[in-house]
Write an enzyme that holds these catalytic residues in place. Structure first.
Site, PDB file in Angstrom:
ATOM      1  N   ARG A 140     -18.596 -36.461 -41.176  1.00  0.00           N
ATOM      2  CA  ARG A 140     -18.640 -37.636 -40.305  1.00  0.00           C
ATOM      3  C   ARG A 140     -18.529 -38.916 -41.111  1.00  0.00           C
ATOM      4  NH1 ARG A 140     -24.788 -37.200 -37.845  1.00  0.00           N
ATOM      5  NH2 ARG A 140     -25.869 -37.384 -39.830  1.00  0.00           N
ATOM      6  N   LYS A 145     -22.192 -32.797 -42.732  1.00  0.00           N
ATOM      7  CA  LYS A 145     -23.376 -32.355 -41.991  1.00  0.00           C
ATOM      8  C   LYS A 145     -23.333 -30.836 -41.894  1.00  0.00           C
ATOM      9  CE  LYS A 145     -25.803 -33.096 -37.601  1.00  0.00           C
ATOM     10  NZ  LYS A 145     -25.845 -33.911 -36.376  1.00  0.00           N
ATOM     11  N   GLY A 186     -31.838 -33.938 -43.796  1.00  0.00           N
ATOM     12  CA  GLY A 186     -32.192 -32.549 -44.080  1.00  0.00           C
ATOM     13  C   GLY A 186     -30.978 -31.649 -44.169  1.00  0.00           C
ATOM     14  N   ARG A 187     -29.879 -32.113 -43.578  1.00  0.00           N
ATOM     15  CA  ARG A 187     -28.657 -31.305 -43.669  1.00  0.00           C
ATOM     16  C   ARG A 187     -27.422 -32.198 -43.658  1.00  0.00           C
ATOM     17  NH1 ARG A 187     -27.778 -28.672 -37.800  1.00  0.00           N
ATOM     18  NH2 ARG A 187     -28.754 -30.282 -36.557  1.00  0.00           N
ATOM     19  N   ASP A 215     -32.904 -24.926 -42.761  1.00  0.00           N
ATOM     20  CA  ASP A 215     -31.972 -24.338 -43.723  1.00  0.00           C
ATOM     21  C   ASP A 215     -30.875 -25.263 -44.249  1.00  0.00           C
ATOM     22  OD1 ASP A 215     -30.439 -24.535 -41.466  1.00  0.00           O
ATOM     23  OD2 ASP A 215     -30.264 -22.382 -41.112  1.00  0.00           O
ATOM     24  N   ASP A 248     -35.310 -42.179 -35.824  1.00  0.00           N
ATOM     25  CA  ASP A 248     -34.460 -41.686 -36.914  1.00  0.00           C
ATOM     26  C   ASP A 248     -33.043 -41.414 -36.418  1.00  0.00           C
ATOM     27  OD1 ASP A 248     -36.153 -39.648 -35.581  1.00  0.00           O
ATOM     28  OD2 ASP A 248     -34.828 -38.236 -36.573  1.00  0.00           O
ATOM     29  N   ASN A 249     -32.843 -41.489 -35.112  1.00  0.00           N
ATOM     30  CA  ASN A 249     -31.510 -41.245 -34.565  1.00  0.00           C
ATOM     31  C   ASN A 249     -30.880 -42.518 -34.028  1.00  0.00           C
ATOM     32  OD1 ASN A 249     -31.587 -38.552 -35.178  1.00  0.00           O
ATOM     33  ND2 ASN A 249     -32.344 -37.918 -33.182  1.00  0.00           N
TER      34      ASN A 249
END
Ligand code: AMP
Ligand code: MG
Length: 516
Positions: free
Chosen positions: A190, A120, A100-101, A132, A267-268
């Site tokens: 990253r 990121k 998403g970012r 956002d 997801d992490n």
């Protein structure tokens, strides 16, 4: 300068055919093409020389690189994209999440090792949902410093190349209490071999996209699990087995250094067994297995320090389900979970604790459990305790031993507590005598597994407080300090200190939210 740029992920997998950048559900794809925002008022805070070298970018044009890490330019020959993934968040299937970012901005092949670069916080993607696409300075500093600190501790992790102030303000409600405020925006670049998560596989299985699932498995195995014979009939099971093993090793390493990830949603979790997504993580100060820094998880403490190993297993069961369509053997998957994770955990945890304590692997588990009880009985700083434990000698009396570690206590122990500690030291001393290691040798070995310096929660917050005023001296000092976490570094002795009282309940020091 020639860099070996590849597009292996997007070459191998299916693209979302829609090119416009708006939030949406993306079916039948592993990624969407998207470009970062060009931040024309950005300011580079820091670029890591170590990571530049790792990527073979040390002689890359500096001005051009600064533009790339602030979204203003791009690497030649690379088309940027965001990945599609899903995930189980706090025990429940959350559907499509995705980058998403985060936007992949490069893939460099150095000596046959791929390095993916991601920005990121560089703007929204089709996976941003209602958010956002930006990141704030405080969370970016936490990600930058901690990922490099973890690397220097020897813990598998994604790395960080750079941190840039975006020049934009970002609205955040830090404690989710209805008090939003503008904060400084930032972008971290990253770096990892890849950013594939358990969730990349889960989303495909959830939507019965089995062909794409097979493609993703094959891509991952061929490029990142080269020891697996890609022609073998049980390659997918071997792959799962390796992920179980690396996830286990990772969590044992977190236990060794006192790291609490804070949001171990599927997801992490990286398919490479690396620490990824530095959000509301924290470092144990007093040894408390029930501690989590994440206020969102305050009630259930699902992701508390002492639960990370069982959550790792829970997440691997989700991955097993996701890989089922290509493995189709429930018993085989179950036996891998049992043999390569559950059973190994006890043995590996025991071995890690023995190393921290400087005792032989054959030491009784009761000695370790006895220590854990004592550490919790008196509020005891984990990092300081283990570092000081190395100073103990077999000729010390139990009183001498207590004096040597008392700096680790947050409060003066009561008389019965002191007696419990002395009893434990009696047993410890017997084990040391039985093992017969030379004091000095034991000490130097212990100091290789018990760091002297970690990124204590309050230290990160002090860095952030200064950085928000535009002062990066402390950022540089802590970044340097954490390059050698096992070395004495007497010039930095002041950081070998317990959490100060003011930090016990301060937001950012002991309480963090997912807001970032
Ligand atoms: P996290 O729990 O931080 O790993 O985030 C979960 C999901 O939310 C991921 O899909 C992230 O990409 C997404 N996400 C988190 N923060 C933002 C943000 N500010 N803008 C867009 N997506 C976000
Ligand atoms: Mg995440």
């Amino acid at each position: 300068m020639n860099i070996n740029m590849e597009n292996s992920f997007t070459d191998a997998l299916s693209a979302d055919p829609i090119l416009e950048n708006y939030p949406r559900t993306v079916p039948n794809a592993s990624f969407s093409w998207v470009k970062p925002i060009s931040f024309s008022n950005s300011e580079v805070i820091h670029i890591s020389t170590e990571v530049l070298e790792l990527l073979g970018l040390d002689s890359f044009d500096k001005e051009e690189l600064e533009k790339i890490i602030s979204g203003q330019s791009s690497f030649d020959g690379f088309q940027s994209f965001a990945m599609r993934y899903g995930g189980h968040q706090f025990g429940h299937w959350a559907g499509q999440l995705g980058d998403g970012r985060a936007i992949n901005i490069g893939e460099i092949n150095t000596e046959n090792k791929k390095w993916a670069l991601q920005l990121k916080g560089a703007g929204p993607t089709p996976y941003s949902r209602t958010a956002d696409g930006f990141a704030v300075l405080r969370s970016s500093i936490r990600e930058y410093l901690c990922s490099e600190a973890m690397f220097n501790l020897g813990v598998p992790t994604t790395r960080a190349l750079s941190i840039v102030k975006s020049g934009e303000e970002v609205m955040r409600d830090v404690m989710y209490d209805g008090n939003p405020a503008y904060e400084t925006g930032a972008i971290v670049c990253r770096v990892a071999q890849n950013f594939i998560r358990f969730g990349n596989f889960e989303i495909l299985t959830a939507h019965k996209e089995h062909e794409e699932l097979k493609k993703l498995c094959d891509y991952t195995i061929t490029n990142f699990f080269k020891s697996i014979d890609s022609n073998s009939s049980d390659k997918y099971l071997s792959f799962f087995e390796k992920v179980c093993e690396s996830t286990l090793s990772l969590i044992i390493e977190w236990e060794r250094v006192g790291f609490v990830h804070g949001v171990m949603n599927t997801d992490n979790l990286s398919i490479m067994g690396e620490t990824i997504d530095y959000g509301p993580y924290g470092w144990l100060e007093d040894f408390n297995p029930n501690w989590t820094p994440n206020t969102t998880d305050r009630t259930h403490k699902r992701y508390a320090f002492g639960k990370q190993a069982s959550i790792g297993l829970w997440n691997l069961v989700r991955l097993a389900n996701a890989l089922y369509p290509v493995i189709k053997d429930k018993e085989a998957l179950e036996s891998v979970l049992t043999n390569s994770y559950q059973q190994k955990y006890l043995a590996n945890h025991h071995q890690m604790m023995c190393q921290k304590m400087g005792i032989s692997d054959s030491s009784p588990t009761e000695l370790i459990n006895g220590l854990k009880r004592c550490l919790q009985m008196t509020e005891t700083d984990m990092t300081i305790f283990f570092r000081l434990l190395a100073n103990i000698s077999t000729v010390d009396t139990q009183d001498d031993m207590l004096i040597k570690i008392e700096k680790a206590f947050y409060q003066t122990p009561t008389t019965p507590q002191l007696q419990d500690w002395k009893n434990w030291f009696g047993l410890y001393s017997e084990q040391l005598i039985k093992d017969g290691f030379v004091d000095a040798e034991r000490k130097s070995k212990m100091n290789l597994v018990n760091p002297k310096y970690v990124l204590r929660n309050y230290i990160a917050q002090l860095v952030i407080d200064d950085a928000e005023k535009g002062d990066y001296k402390l950022f540089n000092e802590i970044n340097n300090l954490l390059k050698k976490p096992y070395a004495e570094q007497p010039e930095y002795e002041k950081w070998f200190a317990k959490r100060p009282e003011w930090a016990r309940t301060k937001v950012g020091c002991s309480m963090l939210s997912c807001s970032s």
